[in-house]
Design an enzyme around this catalytic site. Structure first.
Site, PDB file in Angstrom:
ATOM      1  N   CYS A 197       6.909 -13.676   5.781  1.00 22.17           N
ATOM      2  CA  CYS A 197       7.508 -12.672   4.895  1.00 22.17           C
ATOM      3  C   CYS A 197       9.014 -12.864   4.888  1.00 22.17           C
ATOM      4  O   CYS A 197       9.608 -13.191   5.903  1.00 22.17           O
ATOM      5  CB  CYS A 197       7.155 -11.265   5.379  1.00 22.17           C
ATOM      6  SG  CYS A 197       7.789  -9.968   4.281  1.00 22.17           S
ATOM      7  N   LEU A 247       8.262   3.561   4.041  1.00 27.09           N
ATOM      8  CA  LEU A 247       9.540   4.282   3.978  1.00 27.09           C
ATOM      9  C   LEU A 247      10.273   4.201   5.326  1.00 27.09           C
ATOM     10  O   LEU A 247      11.436   3.834   5.385  1.00 27.09           O
ATOM     11  CB  LEU A 247       9.244   5.737   3.578  1.00 27.09           C
ATOM     12  CG  LEU A 247      10.362   6.553   2.982  1.00 27.09           C
ATOM     13  CD1 LEU A 247      10.985   5.873   1.779  1.00 27.09           C
ATOM     14  CD2 LEU A 247       9.840   7.936   2.592  1.00 27.09           C
ATOM     15  N   CYS A 293       8.866  -5.886  12.926  1.00 26.02           N
ATOM     16  CA  CYS A 293       7.638  -6.519  12.433  1.00 26.02           C
ATOM     17  C   CYS A 293       7.545  -7.984  12.856  1.00 26.02           C
ATOM     18  O   CYS A 293       8.487  -8.751  12.629  1.00 26.02           O
ATOM     19  CB  CYS A 293       7.599  -6.396  10.910  1.00 26.02           C
ATOM     20  SG  CYS A 293       6.269  -7.339  10.137  1.00 26.02           S
ATOM     21  N   CYS A 326      11.985  -7.197   8.312  1.00 28.53           N
ATOM     22  CA  CYS A 326      12.052  -5.885   8.979  1.00 28.53           C
ATOM     23  C   CYS A 326      12.107  -6.096  10.494  1.00 28.53           C
ATOM     24  O   CYS A 326      11.395  -6.946  11.033  1.00 28.53           O
ATOM     25  CB  CYS A 326      10.854  -5.017   8.591  1.00 28.53           C
ATOM     26  SG  CYS A 326      10.746  -4.766   6.808  1.00 28.53           S
ATOM     27  N   GLU A 350      -3.197 -14.251   8.677  1.00 31.01           N
ATOM     28  CA  GLU A 350      -4.055 -13.288   9.374  1.00 31.01           C
ATOM     29  C   GLU A 350      -4.802 -12.385   8.412  1.00 31.01           C
ATOM     30  O   GLU A 350      -4.256 -11.962   7.390  1.00 31.01           O
ATOM     31  CB  GLU A 350      -3.187 -12.384  10.252  1.00 31.01           C
ATOM     32  CG  GLU A 350      -2.696 -13.074  11.476  1.00 31.01           C
ATOM     33  CD  GLU A 350      -2.004 -12.091  12.409  1.00 31.01           C
ATOM     34  OE1 GLU A 350      -1.148 -12.548  13.161  1.00 31.01           O
ATOM     35  OE2 GLU A 350      -2.297 -10.880  12.376  1.00 31.01           O
ATOM     36  N   CYS A 386      -0.126  -6.640  12.757  1.00 29.92           N
ATOM     37  CA  CYS A 386      -0.341  -7.784  11.886  1.00 29.92           C
ATOM     38  C   CYS A 386       0.809  -8.767  12.040  1.00 29.92           C
ATOM     39  O   CYS A 386       1.956  -8.378  12.125  1.00 29.92           O
ATOM     40  CB  CYS A 386      -0.399  -7.320  10.435  1.00 29.92           C
ATOM     41  SG  CYS A 386      -2.063  -7.035   9.886  1.00 29.92           S
ATOM     42  N   CYS A 445      -8.070  -5.949   5.808  1.00 29.97           N
ATOM     43  CA  CYS A 445      -6.610  -5.975   5.684  1.00 29.97           C
ATOM     44  C   CYS A 445      -6.213  -7.407   5.337  1.00 29.97           C
ATOM     45  O   CYS A 445      -6.420  -8.315   6.142  1.00 29.97           O
ATOM     46  CB  CYS A 445      -6.006  -5.520   7.017  1.00 29.97           C
ATOM     47  SG  CYS A 445      -4.221  -5.683   7.097  1.00 29.97           S
TER      48      CYS A 445
HETATM   49  N1  SAH Z   1       5.059  -5.920   3.520  1.00 26.84           N
HETATM   50  C1  SAH Z   1       4.291  -4.763   3.266  1.00 26.84           C
HETATM   51  C2  SAH Z   1       2.854  -4.876   3.724  1.00 26.84           C
HETATM   52  C3  SAH Z   1       2.620  -5.556   5.035  1.00 26.84           C
HETATM   53  S1  SAH Z   1       3.163  -4.678   6.467  1.00 26.84           S
HETATM   54  C4  SAH Z   1       4.955  -3.538   3.865  1.00 26.84           C
HETATM   55  O1  SAH Z   1       5.868  -3.676   4.657  1.00 26.84           O
HETATM   56  O2  SAH Z   1       4.533  -2.443   3.498  1.00 26.84           O
HETATM   57  C5  SAH Z   1       1.957  -3.372   6.534  1.00 26.84           C
HETATM   58  C6  SAH Z   1       2.400  -2.167   7.330  1.00 26.84           C
HETATM   59  O3  SAH Z   1       2.490  -2.488   8.727  1.00 26.84           O
HETATM   60  C7  SAH Z   1       3.776  -1.647   6.904  1.00 26.84           C
HETATM   61  O4  SAH Z   1       3.747  -0.254   6.715  1.00 26.84           O
HETATM   62  C8  SAH Z   1       4.612  -2.049   8.086  1.00 26.84           C
HETATM   63  O5  SAH Z   1       5.734  -1.243   8.200  1.00 26.84           O
HETATM   64  C9  SAH Z   1       3.652  -1.907   9.251  1.00 26.84           C
HETATM   65  N2  SAH Z   1       4.096  -2.592  10.469  1.00 26.84           N
HETATM   66  C10 SAH Z   1       4.703  -3.788  10.578  1.00 26.84           C
HETATM   67  N3  SAH Z   1       4.994  -4.056  11.871  1.00 26.84           N
HETATM   68  C11 SAH Z   1       4.556  -3.006  12.605  1.00 26.84           C
HETATM   69  C12 SAH Z   1       4.566  -2.700  13.992  1.00 26.84           C
HETATM   70  N4  SAH Z   1       5.069  -3.519  14.884  1.00 26.84           N
HETATM   71  N5  SAH Z   1       4.025  -1.525  14.376  1.00 26.84           N
HETATM   72  C13 SAH Z   1       3.485  -0.679  13.465  1.00 26.84           C
HETATM   73  N6  SAH Z   1       3.435  -0.912  12.144  1.00 26.84           N
HETATM   74  C14 SAH Z   1       3.980  -2.065  11.704  1.00 26.84           C
HETATM   75 FE1  SF4 Z   2       7.518  -8.056   5.551  1.00 29.03          FE
HETATM   76 FE2  SF4 Z   2       6.789  -7.032   7.880  1.00 29.03          FE
HETATM   77 FE3  SF4 Z   2       8.724  -5.870   6.470  1.00 29.03          FE
HETATM   78 FE4  SF4 Z   2       6.181  -5.744   5.585  1.00 29.03          FE
HETATM   79  S1  SF4 Z   2       6.991  -4.838   7.476  1.00 29.03           S
HETATM   80  S2  SF4 Z   2       8.037  -6.218   4.397  1.00 29.03           S
HETATM   81  S3  SF4 Z   2       5.425  -7.741   6.285  1.00 29.03           S
HETATM   82  S4  SF4 Z   2       8.802  -7.933   7.385  1.00 29.03           S
END
Ligand code: SAH
Ligand code: SF4
Length: 342
Positions: A111, A212, A118, A115, A91, A330, A104
């Site tokens: 990944c 964070l 996500c 998390c 994406e 994303c 973006c």
């Molecule tokens: N892996 C990296 C960059 C990709 S994610 C990271 O985690 O920073 C980019 C941002 O999108 C991160 O701050 C992540 O926490 C946020 N993100 C992921 N899933 C999300 C969701 N469902 N709602 C809001 N923010 C989200």
């Molecule tokens: Fe990976 Fe999503 Fe966590 Fe970013 S927020 S590190 S993309 S699992």
């Protein structure tokens, strides 16, 4: 550089070496640079200033993707699902505003960090993206939206620090070959031990965004599984070192999950952690993800959290959610396309 390395992402010097290797005069490198980075060629055969016989027989790929899906939203944001040469999809999002086009970009297919809030995390890890596959995303969005990109954020799929050498090379290419200022480039990371320091010592003027999401280790580990190997204090110490070596302030990203990490006491604790730090806190109200058992906080909850931080002297902003009803966060566009195809 072997003969099948795609051309996109190569610097002027690397292109010069390549054309000479091909038995061509060095000035062809300058022409090729222009056709690659400003004329959007997809194959060498399109470079009409090159001798016909050479461009017809030279099969070196340029390294461009194709658009598999494109979803515009009412605010002008466009989400792209791009198909790579091996059929994998990623994406990319183009976010326009009056005087900016922010792209973006993804750094990996899927990944590995997992998390729990996500969509990309739920897809698992596919593979690292190559340099040309990162640079291509920017060219594709510029072409589709008929505008130059002014800002790039590595906030698509993937964890940039898990693919650091290619991410660094792509940052240099975006800066030097496409002309985007280093200060307009932002790399977002959940943090991998040692990598923030490796990145700092590259001495780039890039903005670091650190995801964070919690005011302490216990809470963070529950939503960011990889945090178990990276104590909160160590992460913050590495962030301080990034600020010290680069002179750039850090942006702390904080996804607000209703009832979990968005209470006033969490804001108060967060303030004690980041106070006196050259930083900024960016609050992101959770974008609902099918698998994740979290709720989006109400605007009132968000405002209480924001003002609590502000009163404690923390520089804070709330990320405006764009394109949320279309495909939300994303990683979701790809995941939905994948689940529908099953
Ligand atoms: N892996 C990296 C960059 C990709 S994610 C990271 O985690 O920073 C980019 C941002 O999108 C991160 O701050 C992540 O926490 C946020 N993100 C992921 N899933 C999300 C969701 N469902 N709602 C809001 N923010 C989200
Ligand atoms: Fe990976 Fe999503 Fe966590 Fe970013 S927020 S590190 S993309 S699992």
């Amino acid at each position: 550089m072997n003969s099948i390395t795609p051309l996109l992402g190569l610097s002027s010097e690397e292109l010069t070496r390549w054309v000479i290797e091909q038995g061509q005069p060095s000035y062809r490198a300058k022409q090729l640079h222009q056709w690659l980075y400003t004329r959007n060629i997809r194959s060498l055969d399109e470079v009409t200033v090159f001798p016909k016989s050479w461009r017809e027989q030279n099969k070196t790929p340029v390294g461009r993707s194709t658009i598999a899906l494109q979803t515009p939203t009412p605010d002008g944001t466009i989400k792209f699902l791009l198909a790579l040469a091996d059929g994998q999809t990623i994406e990319t999002v183009g976010i326009p505003s009056d005087n900016r086009l922010t792209v973006c970009v993804s750094s990996q297919v899927g990944c590995a960090m997992g998390c729990t809030f996500c969509a990309t995390g739920y897809s698992g890890f596919g593979r690292h993206l190559e340099v040309h596959e990162i640079v291509d995303q920017v060219l594709t969005v510029q072409e589709a939206m008929s505008r130059r990109a002014s800002h790039i954020v590595y906030m698509g799929m993937g964890e940039p620090m898990h693919n650091l050498p290619r991410v660094i090379k792509s940052l240099r290419a975006l800066n030097q070959e496409i002309g985007i200022g280093q200060r307009q480039l932002t790399v977002s990371t959940v943090g991998i031990p040692g990598k923030i320091l490796d990145f700092a010592y590259e001495h780039l003027q890039v903005t670091l965004a650190v995801s964070l999401h919690a005011p302490n280790q216990t809470l963070r580990e529950q939503i960011v599984p990889t945090a178990k190997n990276y104590p909160y204090a160590d992460l913050l110490a590495d962030c301080r070192e990034y600020v010290r070596t680069t002179g750039r302030r850090i942006s702390f990203e904080y996804v607000l999950l209703s009832g979990f990490n968005d209470l006033p006491r969490h804001a108060e604790e967060l303030a004690t952690r980041v106070k006196g730090f050259q930083s900024h806190v960016n609050l992101i109200p959770f974008n609902p993800v099918d698998e994740a058992r979290f709720d989006r906080p109400t605007p009132k909850q968000v405002e209480i959290f924001r003002s609590t931080l502000e009163r404690a002297g923390v520089a804070v902003s709330v990320r405006q959610t764009r394109g949320v009803d279309q495909s939300a966060a994303c990683g979701q566009l790809r995941r939905r396309a994948f689940l529908q195809a099953k």
